[in-house]
Write a protein that holds these residues in place. Structure first.
Motif, mmCIF file in Angstrom:
data_model
loop_
_atom_site.group_PDB
_atom_site.id
_atom_site.type_symbol
_atom_site.label_atom_id
_atom_site.label_comp_id
_atom_site.label_asym_id
_atom_site.label_seq_id
_atom_site.Cartn_x
_atom_site.Cartn_y
_atom_site.Cartn_z
ATOM 1 N N ARG A 184 26.251 -25.876 -25.112
ATOM 2 C CA ARG A 184 27.542 -26.422 -25.537
ATOM 3 C C ARG A 184 27.985 -27.542 -24.611
ATOM 4 N NH1 ARG A 184 32.834 -25.295 -23.927
ATOM 5 N NH2 ARG A 184 34.463 -25.462 -25.530
ATOM 6 N N ILE A 185 28.634 -28.548 -25.179
ATOM 7 C CA ILE A 185 29.323 -29.580 -24.412
ATOM 8 C C ILE A 185 30.762 -29.623 -24.911
ATOM 9 C CG2 ILE A 185 29.566 -32.073 -24.090
ATOM 10 C CD1 ILE A 185 26.511 -32.217 -23.995
ATOM 11 N N HIS A 308 28.824 -34.370 -32.424
ATOM 12 C CA HIS A 308 28.221 -34.233 -33.756
ATOM 13 C C HIS A 308 27.481 -35.510 -34.162
ATOM 14 C CE1 HIS A 308 30.578 -30.610 -33.983
ATOM 15 N NE2 HIS A 308 31.691 -31.277 -33.841
ATOM 16 N N GLY A 309 26.819 -36.133 -33.182
ATOM 17 C CA GLY A 309 26.035 -37.320 -33.465
ATOM 18 C C GLY A 309 26.819 -38.612 -33.533
ATOM 19 N N ARG A 310 28.135 -38.539 -33.371
ATOM 20 C CA ARG A 310 28.963 -39.742 -33.427
ATOM 21 C C ARG A 310 29.376 -40.173 -32.017
ATOM 22 N NH1 ARG A 310 33.103 -38.796 -38.568
ATOM 23 N NH2 ARG A 310 31.472 -38.576 -40.164
ATOM 24 N N ILE A 311 29.397 -41.476 -31.807
ATOM 25 C CA ILE A 311 29.738 -42.000 -30.492
ATOM 26 C C ILE A 311 31.213 -41.755 -30.195
ATOM 27 C CG2 ILE A 311 29.946 -44.094 -29.119
ATOM 28 C CD1 ILE A 311 27.452 -45.131 -30.521
ATOM 29 N N ARG A 356 24.588 -44.600 -27.203
ATOM 30 C CA ARG A 356 23.581 -45.032 -28.184
ATOM 31 C C ARG A 356 22.186 -44.585 -27.772
ATOM 32 N NH1 ARG A 356 26.157 -51.025 -28.626
ATOM 33 N NH2 ARG A 356 27.656 -50.647 -30.317
ATOM 34 N N LEU A 357 21.893 -44.704 -26.481
ATOM 35 C CA LEU A 357 20.593 -44.267 -25.990
ATOM 36 C C LEU A 357 20.395 -42.773 -26.228
ATOM 37 C CD1 LEU A 357 17.959 -44.575 -24.322
ATOM 38 C CD2 LEU A 357 19.358 -44.193 -22.273
ATOM 39 N N MET A 358 21.398 -41.981 -25.903
ATOM 40 C CA MET A 358 21.286 -40.533 -26.100
ATOM 41 C C MET A 358 21.053 -40.202 -27.571
ATOM 42 S SD MET A 358 21.422 -39.407 -23.047
ATOM 43 C CE MET A 358 21.563 -37.627 -23.296
ATOM 44 N N ARG A 359 21.701 -40.932 -28.444
ATOM 45 C CA ARG A 359 21.520 -40.694 -29.876
ATOM 46 C C ARG A 359 20.115 -41.089 -30.320
ATOM 47 N NH1 ARG A 359 26.021 -42.979 -33.938
ATOM 48 N NH2 ARG A 359 25.118 -44.977 -33.293
ATOM 49 N N ARG A 360 19.601 -42.202 -29.796
ATOM 50 C CA ARG A 360 18.229 -42.595 -30.143
ATOM 51 C C ARG A 360 17.218 -41.572 -29.652
ATOM 52 N NH1 ARG A 360 19.956 -47.790 -28.376
ATOM 53 N NH2 ARG A 360 18.737 -47.591 -26.447
ATOM 54 N N LEU A 361 17.521 -40.918 -28.541
ATOM 55 C CA LEU A 361 16.621 -39.901 -28.000
ATOM 56 C C LEU A 361 16.687 -38.597 -28.782
ATOM 57 C CD1 LEU A 361 17.200 -40.469 -24.172
ATOM 58 C CD2 LEU A 361 15.157 -41.052 -25.485
ATOM 59 N N ALA A 365 24.966 -34.075 -29.207
ATOM 60 C CA ALA A 365 26.081 -33.978 -28.269
ATOM 61 C C ALA A 365 25.593 -34.456 -26.914
ATOM 62 C CB ALA A 365 26.595 -32.546 -28.173
ATOM 63 N N ALA A 366 26.444 -35.172 -26.170
ATOM 64 C CA ALA A 366 26.030 -35.686 -24.866
ATOM 65 C C ALA A 366 27.240 -35.868 -23.973
ATOM 66 C CB ALA A 366 25.277 -37.008 -25.012
ATOM 67 N N LEU A 367 27.005 -35.712 -22.677
ATOM 68 C CA LEU A 367 28.070 -35.777 -21.672
ATOM 69 C C LEU A 367 27.635 -36.681 -20.531
ATOM 70 C CD1 LEU A 367 30.811 -34.518 -20.624
ATOM 71 C CD2 LEU A 367 29.392 -32.799 -19.481
ATOM 72 N N ASN A 368 28.532 -37.565 -20.109
ATOM 73 C CA ASN A 368 28.272 -38.445 -18.972
ATOM 74 C C ASN A 368 28.498 -37.689 -17.671
ATOM 75 O OD1 ASN A 368 27.870 -40.990 -17.597
ATOM 76 N ND2 ASN A 368 30.075 -41.006 -17.219
#
Length: 410
Positions: A184-185, A308-311, A356-361, A365-368
């Motif tokens: 989870r994030i 959910h895949g959105r920036i 964008r990079l995290m989504r391409r990978l 969900a992603a956290l800085n």
């Protein structure tokens, strides 16, 4: 086209609420000997613990994503379920180097954990932190109080040691794992207080700073008392109350420094100090602090990059070395990503570019995490050689940090 000043003002307006410019945070930058900020610092939001101003990225037309070209890719398996990959990408803004540790927690023997030293404020090189857990790989963790206590600003929970630190109102976004294997994030809420005195609000546990007017809690995990550094130098209307075995054993209007903490120490500022005056020596005081039990591991970041895949990130102005953690639910992977920056061969990324990079990978969900000179990734070399740094830290060597994400594998 926007001017450089315009870019800075837009970024500050959009990002200030999400980069930690909030009451619980230590001062983001230290003035020089003249009491002045370095040129260019005053108009930039804080995006890294070191507070260094980032290069302003070349402006792009709204809604247009730059075409990305990939080259110089290489990879190897670190352990079953753990793989390292490195590659370079380039676009109109320039080149940057990407490092990815791909982790499959569903593989037997693979898990993620909190990497740190014995006490919350202590700092060490990432490789040192990882070796304590016999980790095979890992990245640096969240933002921390780089100029004073050295302690993390957000949430920390270790699988073995349990809950270590958190703030109630700030730095709540975290990457977590659960007892059922869930990833989870999102925000993690800390609860703390004194059962016999519910009117006293405890807002910080083992944090670099007691919130103004409130009460902070410090435990053995903090190590020793920190004097007035945790009250921003405030010496009047402060109070410390020492609790052991559910009883108040001492209290003082002066804050000590360097004394080993046994039991718990409550520190109040202003109205918080006045409330602590109600606790008499010998009276009952049952101190509690926790985050939800379902979390087995937690570490704070800052900006949520993807939902959910959105920036979700907004800043597309400042270039820095970056570290991020992402969840790819389709392939059951956790992505630990580091991007080199502040170097001729790698310009770094903006937060939008990182998203964008995290989504391409493949992340949904992603956290800085903390960036700048803190950005570090380490792992076993090809052929299961010794743990080593795999990226190029912008300081020229590993920066001492308080925490990180450790990858463990049999």
């Amino acid at each position: 086209m926007r001017t450089r000043t315009g870019l800075a003002l837009v970024a500050l307006a959009l990002v200030a609420t999400s980069v930690g410019l909030l009451p619980d945070d230590p001062a983001p930058r230290s003035p020089d000997a003249r009491g002045e900020l370095a040129a260019g610092e005053e108009d930039q939001p804080r995006q890294t613990s070191d507070g260094l101003p980032g290069e302003i990225a070349e402006d792009l037309l709204p809604g247009v994503s730059p075409r990305v070209q990939t080259s110089r890719a290489r990879s190897w398996r670190i352990a079953p379920g753990v793989r390292y990959r490195r590659f370079e990408q380039s676009d109109r803004r320039g080149r940057y180097r990407v490092h990815v540790v791909s982790v499959r927690p569903s593989v037997r023997g693979v898990r993620l954990d909190y990497a740190s030293l014995a006490k919350v404020p202590r700092r060490g090189r990432l490789t040192r932190l990882l070796r304590r857990d016999d980790a095979v790989a890992g990245v640096n963790g969240g933002f921390f109080d780089i100029d004073d206590t050295g302690a993390p600003l957000g949430v920390g929970r270790d699988r073995q040691r349990g809950f270590l630190h958190a703030a109630k109102y700030t730095w709540k976004n975290a990457f977590t794992t659960s007892r059922t294997g869930g990833l989870r994030i999102g925000p993690v809420t800390m609860r703390a207080g004194i059962e016999e005195h519910p009117e006293i609000e405890v807002t910080n546990v083992n944090s670099p700073r007691v919130r103004e007017g409130k009460v902070g809690l410090y435990t053995r995990d903090w190590g020793s008392t920190s004097g007035y550094s945790i009250t921003d130098g405030q010496r009047r209307r402060v109070r410390a109350v020492h609790v052991e075995d559910g009883r108040v054993v001492s209290r003082s209007s002066r804050l000590t420094s360097g004394e080993a903490i046994t039991g718990s120490v409550l520190v109040g500022r202003g109205p918080g100090a006045d409330q602590l005056a109600e606790l008499r020596v010998g009276s009952k005081a049952t101190v509690t602090a926790s985050i939800p039990d379902r979390f087995t591991f937690a570490i704070s970041g800052e900006t949520v990059l993807l939902r959910h895949g959105r920036i979700a990130a907004r800043d597309d102005v400042y270039l820095h070395p970056r570290t991020a953690v992402g969840i790819d639910r389709d392939s059951d992977r956790v992505l630990l990503v580091a991007v080199d920056g502040r170097q001729s061969f790698s310009r770094g990324l903006t937060l939008v570019e990182l998203a964008r990079l995290m989504r391409r990978l493949g992340a949904e969900a992603a956290l800085n995490l903390d960036g700048g000179g803190s950005t570090t990734v380490a792992g076993l070399g090809r052929g299961r050689k010794a743990l080593r740094v795999l990226n190029s830290p912008s300081d020229g060597s590993q920066r001492p940090i308080p925490d990180g994400i450790a990858v463990l594998a049999r």
